[in-house]
Design a protein around this motif. Structure first.
Motif, PDB file in Angstrom:
ATOM      1  N   PHE A  10       0.865  -1.176   0.000  1.00 54.01           N
ATOM      2  CA  PHE A  10       0.000   0.000   0.000  1.00 54.01           C
ATOM      3  C   PHE A  10       0.903   1.228   0.000  1.00 54.01           C
ATOM      4  CE2 PHE A  10      -2.356  -3.455   1.916  1.00 54.01           C
ATOM      5  CZ  PHE A  10      -3.586  -3.379   1.268  1.00 54.01           C
ATOM      6  N   HIS A  11       0.659   2.135  -0.949  1.00 52.88           N
ATOM      7  CA  HIS A  11       1.566   3.252  -1.158  1.00 52.88           C
ATOM      8  C   HIS A  11       0.803   4.575  -1.149  1.00 52.88           C
ATOM      9  CE1 HIS A  11       4.091  -0.044  -2.554  1.00 52.88           C
ATOM     10  NE2 HIS A  11       3.198  -0.301  -3.482  1.00 52.88           N
ATOM     11  N   GLN A  12       1.472   5.599  -0.683  1.00 53.75           N
ATOM     12  CA  GLN A  12       0.974   6.964  -0.814  1.00 53.75           C
ATOM     13  C   GLN A  12       2.050   7.775  -1.514  1.00 53.75           C
ATOM     14  OE1 GLN A  12      -0.192   7.877   3.312  1.00 53.75           O
ATOM     15  NE2 GLN A  12      -2.314   7.926   2.603  1.00 53.75           N
ATOM     16  N   TYR A  13       1.770   8.111  -2.770  1.00 53.48           N
ATOM     17  CA  TYR A  13       2.712   8.904  -3.551  1.00 53.48           C
ATOM     18  C   TYR A  13       2.414  10.373  -3.311  1.00 53.48           C
ATOM     19  CZ  TYR A  13       3.894   4.602  -6.007  1.00 53.48           C
ATOM     20  OH  TYR A  13       4.321   3.340  -6.317  1.00 53.48           O
ATOM     21  N   VAL A  14       3.446  11.135  -2.992  1.00 55.15           N
ATOM     22  CA  VAL A  14       3.244  12.549  -2.679  1.00 55.15           C
ATOM     23  C   VAL A  14       4.119  13.411  -3.564  1.00 55.15           C
ATOM     24  CG1 VAL A  14       2.611  12.039  -0.294  1.00 55.15           C
ATOM     25  CG2 VAL A  14       4.987  12.559  -0.844  1.00 55.15           C
ATOM     26  N   LEU A  15       3.656  14.660  -3.746  1.00 55.92           N
ATOM     27  CA  LEU A  15       4.413  15.643  -4.504  1.00 55.92           C
ATOM     28  C   LEU A  15       4.682  16.840  -3.621  1.00 55.92           C
ATOM     29  CD1 LEU A  15       5.676  16.758  -7.080  1.00 55.92           C
ATOM     30  CD2 LEU A  15       3.398  17.594  -7.743  1.00 55.92           C
ATOM     31  N   ASP A  16       5.937  17.048  -3.281  1.00 58.92           N
ATOM     32  CA  ASP A  16       6.365  18.238  -2.575  1.00 58.92           C
ATOM     33  C   ASP A  16       6.357  19.400  -3.581  1.00 58.92           C
ATOM     34  OD1 ASP A  16       8.218  20.300  -1.523  1.00 58.92           O
ATOM     35  OD2 ASP A  16       8.604  18.825   0.055  1.00 58.92           O
ATOM     36  N   SER A  17       5.859  20.548  -3.157  1.00 58.73           N
ATOM     37  CA  SER A  17       5.755  21.686  -4.070  1.00 58.73           C
ATOM     38  C   SER A  17       7.105  22.134  -4.609  1.00 58.73           C
ATOM     39  CB  SER A  17       5.039  22.854  -3.381  1.00 58.73           C
ATOM     40  OG  SER A  17       5.759  23.245  -2.221  1.00 58.73           O
ATOM     41  N   SER A  18       8.190  21.770  -3.929  1.00 57.37           N
ATOM     42  CA  SER A  18       9.519  22.156  -4.404  1.00 57.37           C
ATOM     43  C   SER A  18      10.218  21.064  -5.221  1.00 57.37           C
ATOM     44  CB  SER A  18      10.410  22.527  -3.215  1.00 57.37           C
ATOM     45  OG  SER A  18      10.632  21.389  -2.374  1.00 57.37           O
TER      46      SER A  18
END
Length: 344
Positions: A319-327
């Protein structure tokens, strides 16, 4: 961390092929049909595919499925399939993984011993029966979209290879089918790189030389898969064969491939080599198996065709949570041609 995006994904595989399933982070997509939703993603919102499938988050051997509310009232859920380079109208391995993820995470209620449901793929409605026990989805059997043959024994000139005789068929994607033995391939792991090189060359030549347009949906067109077909064996339990499907931008499908199995069933039926109800076991390059059979004969835009049923099992891997940092300097990822091969 200033988070700009988070997408929840269930990691899945079927027959060794990684087909993950998005279960959170995307509310819906514009479109009146699942095909329109697919086209919207492809033309207006392709950043989601790039974000998840391209490096540094994704890999070239990965596909992903976006679960959406259905547009058709007959369906329990809809889904859009995203591959490394394109959005296919249908995929068998992705269907098996999506059904398993929906049932084993409780997004759709599981009934034992069988759960019957309908998925809406971009290519059409897919009737599914899942065999379930003790909270586990053991096997998924789905009736595919109508499949048919574009042509048998067609000549194809491939630069660097020569003149081939090929078949072209639709199994949810458009395939050029080639006799593996003509290349000396036994469809074993040590041959993978050579099969990819030949398969990409064949696919590129076939896409130009053999026009293929779906007679009922002209937006489905152009050969985009090569299938190396192994010898057909007939035993007391039916027919069996190995196969290897080449997926752009240049890799082998690790699974036996559901739409490839469907296209091959259409060709076998057109040649009089298989009858409705006869069991056909298709094996992948790593030995995993899907079982197929023809459940109906029909016509597609005036062409004789079949409706195949394909079955196989899938497993949750994480189970994964892919995130995008604004930088983050790579919000939609990148590709390099050491792995992401580019066609000449």
């Amino acid at each position: 961390m200033k988070m700009k995006r988070m997408v929840s994904v269930v990691g899945m595989h079927t027959g060794g092929e990684r087909n993950d399933v998005i279960t959170g982070g995307v509310l819906d997509v514009p479109g009146k049909t699942m095909f329109e939703k697919m086209r919207y993603l492809e033309t207006q919102a392709d950043d989601l595919r790039k974000f998840l499938l391209q490096e540094p988050r994704g890999t070239v051997t990965q596909c992903i499925n976006l679960v959406l509310p259905p547009c058709d009232r007959q369906a329990d859920a809809g889904f859009v399939i995203m591959e490394s380079e394109h959005y296919p109208p249908m995929s068998g391995s992705n269907t098996i993984c999506t059904v398993t993820a929906l049932l084993e995470t409780g997004m759709l209620p599981m009934q034992e011993p069988y759960t019957d449901l309908t998925l809406e793929a971009p290519g059409g409605l897919i009737k599914v029966r899942a065999e379930c026990r003790d909270g586990k989805c053991l096997n998924v059997r789905f009736a595919n979209v109508p499949c048919f043959v574009f042509g048998l024994d067609l000549p194809l000139e491939v630069p660097g290879i020569g003149t081939l005789t090929v078949d072209v068929a639709y199994g949810g994607m458009i395939y050029v089918l080639v006799n593996a033995a003509a290349f000396g391939f036994s469809i074993v792991p040590d041959e993978a790189a050579d099969m990819v090189e030949a398969g990409e060359a064949i696919k590129a030549a076939a896409a130009v030389q053999i026009p293929a347009v779906h007679p009922e949906n002209p937006q489905i067109h152009t050969i985009n898969q090569t299938l190396f077909a192994g010898p057909l064996e007939r035993g007391p339990d039916g027919l069996s064969s190995r196969n290897g499907v080449i997926v752009s931008p240049g890799r082998l499908d690790r699974s036996p491939c559901g739409t490839g199995t469907s296209a091959r069933l259409a060709v076998l039926h057109a040649r009089g080599l298989i009858e409705p109800g006869e069991r056909f076991v298709h094996k992948s390059i790593i030995g995993s198996e899907f079982t197929g059979e023809i459940v109906e004969t029909l016509t597609v835009g005036g062409k004789p065709g079949i409706r195949p049923a394909i079955s196989g099992g899938a497993w949750i891997t994480g189970f994964h949570q892919y995130v995008l940092d604004s930088s983050d300097p790579f919000p939609t990822g990148y590709t390099l041609n050491d792995l992401w091969k580019k066609r000449a």
